[in-house]
Design a protein around this motif. Structure first.
Motif, mmCIF file in Angstrom:
data_model
loop_
_atom_site.group_PDB
_atom_site.id
_atom_site.type_symbol
_atom_site.label_atom_id
_atom_site.label_comp_id
_atom_site.label_asym_id
_atom_site.label_seq_id
_atom_site.Cartn_x
_atom_site.Cartn_y
_atom_site.Cartn_z
ATOM 1 N N VAL A 136 0.839 -1.200 0.000
ATOM 2 C CA VAL A 136 0.000 0.000 0.000
ATOM 3 C C VAL A 136 0.873 1.247 0.000
ATOM 4 C CG1 VAL A 136 -1.653 1.357 1.358
ATOM 5 C CG2 VAL A 136 -1.994 -1.099 1.087
ATOM 6 N N PHE A 137 1.860 1.287 0.863
ATOM 7 C CA PHE A 137 2.757 2.441 0.943
ATOM 8 C C PHE A 137 3.480 2.684 -0.380
ATOM 9 C CE2 PHE A 137 3.739 3.426 5.639
ATOM 10 C CZ PHE A 137 3.159 4.669 5.509
ATOM 11 N N ILE A 138 4.046 1.617 -0.925
ATOM 12 C CA ILE A 138 4.790 1.752 -2.175
ATOM 13 C C ILE A 138 3.879 2.254 -3.291
ATOM 14 C CG2 ILE A 138 5.969 0.446 -3.986
ATOM 15 C CD1 ILE A 138 7.221 -1.265 -1.829
ATOM 16 N N ALA A 139 2.661 1.680 -3.364
ATOM 17 C CA ALA A 139 1.732 2.070 -4.418
ATOM 18 C C ALA A 139 1.360 3.544 -4.320
ATOM 19 C CB ALA A 139 0.470 1.200 -4.349
ATOM 20 N N VAL A 140 0.971 3.980 -3.117
ATOM 21 C CA VAL A 140 0.551 5.371 -2.938
ATOM 22 C C VAL A 140 1.701 6.328 -3.229
ATOM 23 C CG1 VAL A 140 -0.286 7.071 -1.277
ATOM 24 C CG2 VAL A 140 -1.242 4.777 -1.286
ATOM 25 N N ILE A 141 2.844 6.068 -2.630
ATOM 26 C CA ILE A 141 3.973 7.001 -2.770
ATOM 27 C C ILE A 141 4.503 7.011 -4.199
ATOM 28 C CG2 ILE A 141 6.385 7.336 -2.079
ATOM 29 C CD1 ILE A 141 5.571 6.563 0.732
ATOM 30 N N PHE A 142 4.552 5.839 -4.848
ATOM 31 C CA PHE A 142 5.136 5.776 -6.189
ATOM 32 C C PHE A 142 4.316 6.597 -7.182
ATOM 33 C CE2 PHE A 142 5.846 3.872 -10.343
ATOM 34 C CZ PHE A 142 7.227 3.835 -10.392
ATOM 35 N N PHE A 143 2.999 6.323 -7.279
ATOM 36 C CA PHE A 143 2.258 7.018 -8.327
ATOM 37 C C PHE A 143 1.857 8.435 -7.928
ATOM 38 C CE2 PHE A 143 -1.742 5.945 -6.216
ATOM 39 C CZ PHE A 143 -2.594 6.954 -6.622
ATOM 40 N N THR A 144 1.713 8.703 -6.595
ATOM 41 C CA THR A 144 1.404 10.073 -6.172
ATOM 42 C C THR A 144 2.607 10.983 -6.370
ATOM 43 O OG1 THR A 144 -0.127 9.183 -4.507
ATOM 44 C CG2 THR A 144 0.499 11.486 -4.291
ATOM 45 N N SER A 145 3.810 10.475 -6.125
ATOM 46 C CA SER A 145 5.018 11.259 -6.374
ATOM 47 C C SER A 145 5.162 11.584 -7.855
ATOM 48 C CB SER A 145 6.254 10.494 -5.880
ATOM 49 O OG SER A 145 6.234 10.332 -4.488
ATOM 50 N N LYS A 146 4.762 10.634 -8.707
ATOM 51 C CA LYS A 146 4.797 10.901 -10.151
ATOM 52 C C LYS A 146 3.817 12.006 -10.518
ATOM 53 C CE LYS A 146 6.626 8.994 -13.071
ATOM 54 N NZ LYS A 146 7.888 9.317 -13.791
ATOM 55 N N LEU A 147 2.626 11.967 -9.896
ATOM 56 C CA LEU A 147 1.643 13.027 -10.146
ATOM 57 C C LEU A 147 2.180 14.380 -9.700
ATOM 58 C CD1 LEU A 147 -1.718 11.347 -9.006
ATOM 59 C CD2 LEU A 147 -0.867 11.605 -11.338
ATOM 60 N N ALA A 148 2.819 14.397 -8.513
ATOM 61 C CA ALA A 148 3.358 15.658 -7.993
ATOM 62 C C ALA A 148 4.525 16.140 -8.850
ATOM 63 C CB ALA A 148 3.801 15.473 -6.543
ATOM 64 N N GLU A 149 5.369 15.202 -9.300
ATOM 65 C CA GLU A 149 6.528 15.562 -10.109
ATOM 66 C C GLU A 149 6.101 16.152 -11.446
ATOM 67 O OE1 GLU A 149 10.550 13.394 -11.910
ATOM 68 O OE2 GLU A 149 9.199 12.331 -10.536
ATOM 69 N N ASN A 150 4.994 15.655 -12.000
ATOM 70 C CA ASN A 150 4.484 16.162 -13.276
ATOM 71 C C ASN A 150 3.543 17.353 -13.101
ATOM 72 O OD1 ASN A 150 5.883 14.114 -14.611
ATOM 73 N ND2 ASN A 150 4.153 12.696 -14.468
ATOM 74 N N SER A 151 3.471 17.881 -11.876
ATOM 75 C CA SER A 151 2.641 19.052 -11.550
ATOM 76 C C SER A 151 1.148 18.781 -11.742
ATOM 77 C CB SER A 151 3.053 20.267 -12.399
ATOM 78 O OG SER A 151 4.415 20.587 -12.170
ATOM 79 N N GLU A 152 0.739 17.511 -11.762
ATOM 80 C CA GLU A 152 -0.690 17.190 -11.917
ATOM 81 C C GLU A 152 -1.478 17.527 -10.661
ATOM 82 O OE1 GLU A 152 -1.637 13.443 -14.102
ATOM 83 O OE2 GLU A 152 0.534 13.147 -14.048
ATOM 84 N N ILE A 153 -0.862 17.349 -9.500
ATOM 85 C CA ILE A 153 -1.565 17.691 -8.256
ATOM 86 C C ILE A 153 -1.720 19.200 -8.144
ATOM 87 C CG2 ILE A 153 -1.382 17.637 -5.741
ATOM 88 C CD1 ILE A 153 -0.246 14.884 -5.911
ATOM 89 N N ILE A 154 -0.712 19.943 -8.559
ATOM 90 C CA ILE A 154 -0.826 21.403 -8.560
ATOM 91 C C ILE A 154 -1.973 21.831 -9.466
ATOM 92 C CG2 ILE A 154 0.345 23.547 -9.208
ATOM 93 C CD1 ILE A 154 2.974 22.230 -8.437
ATOM 94 N N ALA A 155 -2.108 21.174 -10.628
ATOM 95 C CA ALA A 155 -3.205 21.485 -11.540
ATOM 96 C C ALA A 155 -4.559 21.178 -10.905
ATOM 97 C CB ALA A 155 -3.031 20.698 -12.838
ATOM 98 N N MET A 156 -4.631 20.082 -10.146
ATOM 99 C CA MET A 156 -5.889 19.744 -9.459
ATOM 100 C C MET A 156 -6.252 20.818 -8.443
ATOM 101 S SD MET A 156 -5.296 15.678 -8.739
ATOM 102 C CE MET A 156 -4.545 14.613 -9.973
ATOM 103 N N PHE A 157 -5.256 21.227 -7.638
ATOM 104 C CA PHE A 157 -5.527 22.248 -6.619
ATOM 105 C C PHE A 157 -5.882 23.596 -7.249
ATOM 106 C CE2 PHE A 157 -2.644 19.987 -3.291
ATOM 107 C CZ PHE A 157 -3.667 19.096 -3.028
ATOM 108 N N SER A 158 -5.327 23.874 -8.439
ATOM 109 C CA SER A 158 -5.600 25.159 -9.087
ATOM 110 C C SER A 158 -7.044 25.272 -9.562
ATOM 111 C CB SER A 158 -4.655 25.355 -10.277
ATOM 112 O OG SER A 158 -4.926 24.406 -11.301
ATOM 113 N N THR A 159 -7.729 24.124 -9.708
ATOM 114 C CA THR A 159 -9.141 24.146 -10.114
ATOM 115 C C THR A 159 -10.066 24.348 -8.919
ATOM 116 O OG1 THR A 159 -9.357 21.738 -9.888
ATOM 117 C CG2 THR A 159 -8.647 22.581 -12.021
ATOM 118 N N GLY A 160 -9.500 24.464 -7.722
ATOM 119 C CA GLY A 160 -10.310 24.641 -6.520
ATOM 120 C C GLY A 160 -10.517 23.356 -5.741
#
Length: 390
Positions: free
Chosen positions: A101-125
């Motif tokens: 569970v830890f590896i799965a969450v951290i691996f793909f969430t870090s990829k999202l953060a590295e590609n600025s996808e999470i920033i894009a999500m937060f920018s939509t409100g």
């Protein structure tokens, strides 16, 4: 249906139910978007990929370690594949589920953060709490699959796996027990100084019957043998019975007597890993039965029963920790996140083992001991959640 198909079917069913509950709901478009499906697929895909990768490595190491035993004991290839490794995989998958569970969450969430996808999500409100929704749905699916595996699938497979290990791997079985004392009926206490399983015989046996806290009958025998053809049938040899009625005492002696005593060898001949071969309903029944008989050596069974529930619930806590750690973009990529996640997951597994030891060898109640890691890591999850970017 094999184990992998069962896991996929369970996960698909739970996802369909979650989607079906929202059908016809005016908030469906708000709460179950394409982004949610994207995160759920990424989460579960990474989770099962991590399982496949790590378990494959574990199987290779296990083969390398035990190949000599398999060859020397002439283990059939079919038994190695289907009796041992087919049941080895789900057992260790479930054991190391927190790590996956830890590896799965951290691996793909870090990829999202590295590609600025999470920033894009937060920018939509989108809030961090809203971002957690698909993660929690995924954690619920993993928790359900873990619970089904640990309570129904793995115990059934463990019977075959442990039998294979006894025959072709370890060749060690518990074949005796000492100082056995248990209540076989209301007010009836049985005692054996030693029981030998190879000939089903117990030595220096006694059976005491009490009425209104007074001893009314006392049977002693040099040996007692279990009749495997009939349940609860024992053959008592070289016995003496003392019956007390008021101030009078009657003594009866004999060489051979058949008797029905409500006990069997498996009630006191506890083998290594026996608790792993029982489903949760069977464990609950066994624990209640042994408590009623006054049998003290059941903490390992209680730990196993409560651990299955606690381990399933841990998926939610570890998901929150992993998401809170890896949702922020950092210099150096995911290396730091992955290192912290693996360290926390291994510490969780280690602490889970230590807390179980507190219950088995110490005085900590099992239902509390198995939840100590979850409680501790729940505080860590709350702290990291508050520190996570909002």
């Amino acid at each position: 249906m094999n184990i992998i198909q069962k896991i996929k079917t369970t996960a698909r069913t739970l996802l369909q139910k979650a989607d079906g509950m929202l059908k016809g709901n005016p908030f469906r478009k708000k709460w179950l978007k394409r982004l949610d499906r994207y995160i759920i697929v990424k989460f579960l895909g990474t989770y099962f990929f991590a399982i496949a990768l790590i378990i494959s490595i574990a199987v290779v190491f296990d083969i390398n370690e035990n190949i000599d035993d398999f060859i020397n004991n002439k283990a059939p290839l079919k038994a190695i594949m289907f009796d041992y490794y087919l049941n080895f995989i789900p057992y260790y998958t479930n054991l190391f589920s927190p790590l996956f569970v830890f590896i799965a969450v951290i691996f793909f969430t870090s990829k999202l953060a590295e590609n600025s996808e999470i920033i894009a999500m937060f920018s939509t409100g989108m809030s961090f709490k809203r971002l957690m929704v698909p993660y929690m749905i995924s954690a619920a699916i993993i928790a359900a699959v873990t619970y089904v595996l640990s309570t129904e699938v793995i115990p059934t497979g463990s019977v075959t796996r442990l039998k294979f290990e006894q025959v072709y791997k370890n060749k060690k079985q518990v074949d005796y027990a000492r100082n056995i004392q248990l209540e076989v009926d209301t007010g009836v206490i049985a005692y054996m100084e030693r029981y030998e399983n190879y000939n089903k015989t117990g030595y220096r046996f006694s059976l005491d019957k009490f009425e209104d806290h007074k001893l009314v009958s006392h049977l002693t025998a040099r040996r007692i043998t279990y009749d495997t053809t009939t349940t609860h049938r024992w053959i008592i040899k070289d016995y003496m019975i003392r019956e007390m009625k008021g101030m009078r005492e009657t003594i009866t002696r004999g060489q051979h007597m058949d008797s029905i005593i409500n006990m069997e060898p498996q009630d006191f001949l506890i083998t290594r890993g026996q608790q792993e071969t029982m489903t949760s309903p069977q464990l609950r029944e066994y624990i209640d039965k042994q408590k009623q008989r006054g049998f003290a050596n059941i903490k390992v069974f209680e730990v196993e029963y409560y651990r299955r529930i606690a381990t399933s619930f841990a998926a939610f806590i570890l998901t929150v920790i992993g998401l809170s750690l890896s949702s922020q973009k950092r210099k150096g990529g995911m290396g730091l996140h992955l290192g912290i996640g693996i360290g926390l997951s291994f510490s969780y597994i280690l602490f889970q083992t230590i807390s179980s030891t507190f219950a088995i060898n110490g005085g900590t109640p099992p239902q509390i001991a198995v939840w100590i890691p979850n409680i501790l890591y729940l505080f860590i999850a709350i702290y990291l959640y508050r520190k996570a970017p909002k």
